[in-house]
Design a protein around this motif. Structure first.
Motif, PDB file in Angstrom:
ATOM      1  N   GLU A  34       0.821  -1.211   0.000  1.00 43.09           N
ATOM      2  CA  GLU A  34       0.000   0.000   0.000  1.00 43.09           C
ATOM      3  C   GLU A  34       0.853   1.258   0.000  1.00 43.09           C
ATOM      4  O   GLU A  34       0.361   2.358  -0.273  1.00 43.09           O
ATOM      5  N   LEU A  35       2.151   1.100   0.309  1.00 44.73           N
ATOM      6  CA  LEU A  35       3.042   2.246   0.432  1.00 44.73           C
ATOM      7  C   LEU A  35       4.159   2.266  -0.603  1.00 44.73           C
ATOM      8  O   LEU A  35       4.769   3.304  -0.844  1.00 44.73           O
ATOM      9  N   MET A  36       4.449   1.106  -1.204  1.00 41.63           N
ATOM     10  CA  MET A  36       5.588   0.994  -2.117  1.00 41.63           C
ATOM     11  C   MET A  36       5.248   0.009  -3.222  1.00 41.63           C
ATOM     12  O   MET A  36       4.557  -0.985  -2.978  1.00 41.63           O
ATOM     13  N   ASP A  37       5.739   0.263  -4.447  1.00 44.36           N
ATOM     14  CA  ASP A  37       5.427  -0.629  -5.561  1.00 44.36           C
ATOM     15  C   ASP A  37       6.200  -1.935  -5.451  1.00 44.36           C
ATOM     16  O   ASP A  37       7.209  -2.039  -4.733  1.00 44.36           O
ATOM     17  N   ALA A  38       5.734  -2.956  -6.164  1.00 41.69           N
ATOM     18  CA  ALA A  38       6.281  -4.302  -6.056  1.00 41.69           C
ATOM     19  C   ALA A  38       7.746  -4.371  -6.479  1.00 41.69           C
ATOM     20  O   ALA A  38       8.546  -5.087  -5.873  1.00 41.69           O
ATOM     21  N   SER A 216       9.113   8.488   2.541  1.00 41.76           N
ATOM     22  CA  SER A 216       7.793   8.809   3.098  1.00 41.76           C
ATOM     23  C   SER A 216       7.353   7.826   4.186  1.00 41.76           C
ATOM     24  O   SER A 216       6.276   7.964   4.748  1.00 41.76           O
ATOM     25  N   PHE A 217       8.171   6.847   4.518  1.00 39.93           N
ATOM     26  CA  PHE A 217       7.815   5.817   5.489  1.00 39.93           C
ATOM     27  C   PHE A 217       7.962   6.335   6.912  1.00 39.93           C
ATOM     28  O   PHE A 217       8.931   7.034   7.243  1.00 39.93           O
ATOM     29  N   ASP A 218       7.006   5.967   7.781  1.00 39.55           N
ATOM     30  CA  ASP A 218       7.190   6.184   9.216  1.00 39.55           C
ATOM     31  C   ASP A 218       7.936   4.981   9.782  1.00 39.55           C
ATOM     32  O   ASP A 218       8.277   4.042   9.058  1.00 39.55           O
ATOM     33  N   TRP A 219       8.183   4.961  11.091  1.00 37.94           N
ATOM     34  CA  TRP A 219       9.016   3.898  11.658  1.00 37.94           C
ATOM     35  C   TRP A 219       8.343   2.536  11.588  1.00 37.94           C
ATOM     36  O   TRP A 219       9.010   1.507  11.434  1.00 37.94           O
ATOM     37  N   ILE A 220       6.999   2.511  11.641  1.00 36.58           N
ATOM     38  CA  ILE A 220       6.287   1.232  11.543  1.00 36.58           C
ATOM     39  C   ILE A 220       6.453   0.647  10.139  1.00 36.58           C
ATOM     40  O   ILE A 220       6.737  -0.547   9.966  1.00 36.58           O
ATOM     41  N   ALA A 221       6.283   1.505   9.130  1.00 37.27           N
ATOM     42  CA  ALA A 221       6.449   1.044   7.751  1.00 37.27           C
ATOM     43  C   ALA A 221       7.879   0.580   7.505  1.00 37.27           C
ATOM     44  O   ALA A 221       8.113  -0.419   6.806  1.00 37.27           O
ATOM     45  N   LEU A 222       8.838   1.281   8.082  1.00 37.52           N
ATOM     46  CA  LEU A 222      10.236   0.879   7.939  1.00 37.52           C
ATOM     47  C   LEU A 222      10.491  -0.491   8.555  1.00 37.52           C
ATOM     48  O   LEU A 222      11.214  -1.321   7.990  1.00 37.52           O
ATOM     49  N   MET A 223       9.889  -0.741   9.719  1.00 37.03           N
ATOM     50  CA  MET A 223      10.048  -2.032  10.379  1.00 37.03           C
ATOM     51  C   MET A 223       9.419  -3.153   9.549  1.00 37.03           C
ATOM     52  O   MET A 223       9.963  -4.260   9.470  1.00 37.03           O
ATOM     53  N   LEU A 224       8.270  -2.871   8.931  1.00 37.76           N
ATOM     54  CA  LEU A 224       7.619  -3.874   8.093  1.00 37.76           C
ATOM     55  C   LEU A 224       8.473  -4.189   6.859  1.00 37.76           C
ATOM     56  O   LEU A 224       8.614  -5.353   6.470  1.00 37.76           O
TER      57      LEU A 224
END
Length: 323
Positions: A34-38, A216-224
């Motif tokens: 949802e945040l980054m392309d494949a 554009s990622f927050d820390w949660i998105a970075l961890m995922l």
């Protein structure tokens, strides 16, 4: 005998680690998609693995001499990298069309293709116990996913068909990669093979990726995203290593429990994060199928011991004595 038993245990544990990692992966990937392309996700995963494995091999002075004195293996390694790269991007692309649980059901075509390919092309033994186990396993998979078969019409028909075709391609490319990996173990260690594949694959996806999306990622998105990257390293490293201790047919049987693990993890995630994850409810037939999947995996992995002629004869003699 002790060494053989230890190899069986190592092969089983490594295959289970792979199954767990792959069971978790689609649940996390759908969020990151949802945040980054494949293409960019795949590039980051390969780059992460290439760097870490490269440092490890350099420290041990085991960087393969592919580009110096032994170029003959570069072609099969490149082909393996191409097929694994296609597998990655096709699997991710299918998640645009079908849910994670459905994707895991469809990707079970991959270990089954690998099982058949290892028997046909690698001439690996396929015992009576493995035949029975494979039949039980396949039956269990069909029963376990009976709701998804019946509910497929709830998805847009075009989306489900597209997801199925894409996942069929992902399964075929993965099976080809896995069989080639088994053959290349004659020359290189599993870590060396995977490092070359990671490096080549990261170059394949660089031209079509957009690395700055990570800004554009927050820390949660970075961890995922970090989990997805680490998953690549742990899962494929464990998978490649398991092939050193076990035949490909047995490894593929254990990997068949992956969809069961995905549903289990989805259920747990729903309890922890009900606002983000909704697990699928299972009917009685699905639970019976789950038991058959696990039983089939055990039979396929240990079929030689459980259903060998000597074992069957021993059981018959004991029953006759009791009678």
């Amino acid at each position: 005998m002790v060494a053989h038993s230890q190899d069986n245990i190592k092969g089983l544990m490594l295959a289970l680690i792979t199954a767990i990692m792959w069971g978790l992966l689609p649940l996390v990937l759908r969020t990151v998609l949802e945040l980054m392309d494949a293409y960019t996700i795949t590039w980051y995963r390969f780059l992460f693995a290439a760097i870490l494995v490269g440092f490890s091999l350099k420290h041990k002075n085991k960087i393969p001499a592919l580009f110096t004195v032994d170029k003959s293996w570069l072609k099969p390694l490149t082909i393996a990298a191409v097929f694994l790269s296609f597998n990655y991007i096709l699997y991710l692309s299918s998640l645009y069309f079908v849910p994670a649980e459905t994707a895991q059901m469809l990707i079970q075509m991959a270990p089954l293709m690998m099982l058949l390919g290892s028997v046909i092309f690698l001439k690996e033994a396929f015992s009576r116990g493995q035949m029975v186990g494979s039949f039980v396993l396949i039956t269990g998979l069909v029963m376990f996913f009976n709701q998804q078969f019946s509910q497929s019409a709830a998805l847009a028909r075009e989306d489900f068909l597209m997801g199925f075709v894409i996942m069929l391609g992902a399964s075929l490319t993965w099976a080809v990669y896995a069989i080639m990996q088994k053959q290349m173990l004659k020359k290189f260690s599993s870590t060396q093979i995977m490092w070359v594949i990671y490096v080549l694959s990261s170059f394949f996806f660089l031209p079509v990726s957009s690395p700055m999306q990570i800004a554009s990622f927050d820390w949660i998105a970075l961890m995922l995203l970090l989990f997805c990257c680490a998953n690549t390293l742990i899962a494929y490293g464990s998978f490649a290593k398991s092939l050193e201790f076990w035949p490909a047919s047995k490894v593929s049987a254990v990997l068949a429990i992956t969809p069961l693990l995905t549903v289990l993890f989805a259920t747990i995630a729903e309890q922890l994060f009900p606002q983000h994850v909704t697990a699928q409810s299972l009917n009685t037939l699905a639970y019976i199928g789950a038991v058959l999947v696990v039983s089939g995996s055990i039979l396929t992995a240990l079929g030689n011991k459980i259903l060998s002629r000597d074992r069957v004869t021993q059981v018959k003699n004991r029953l006759l004595r009791k009678g």
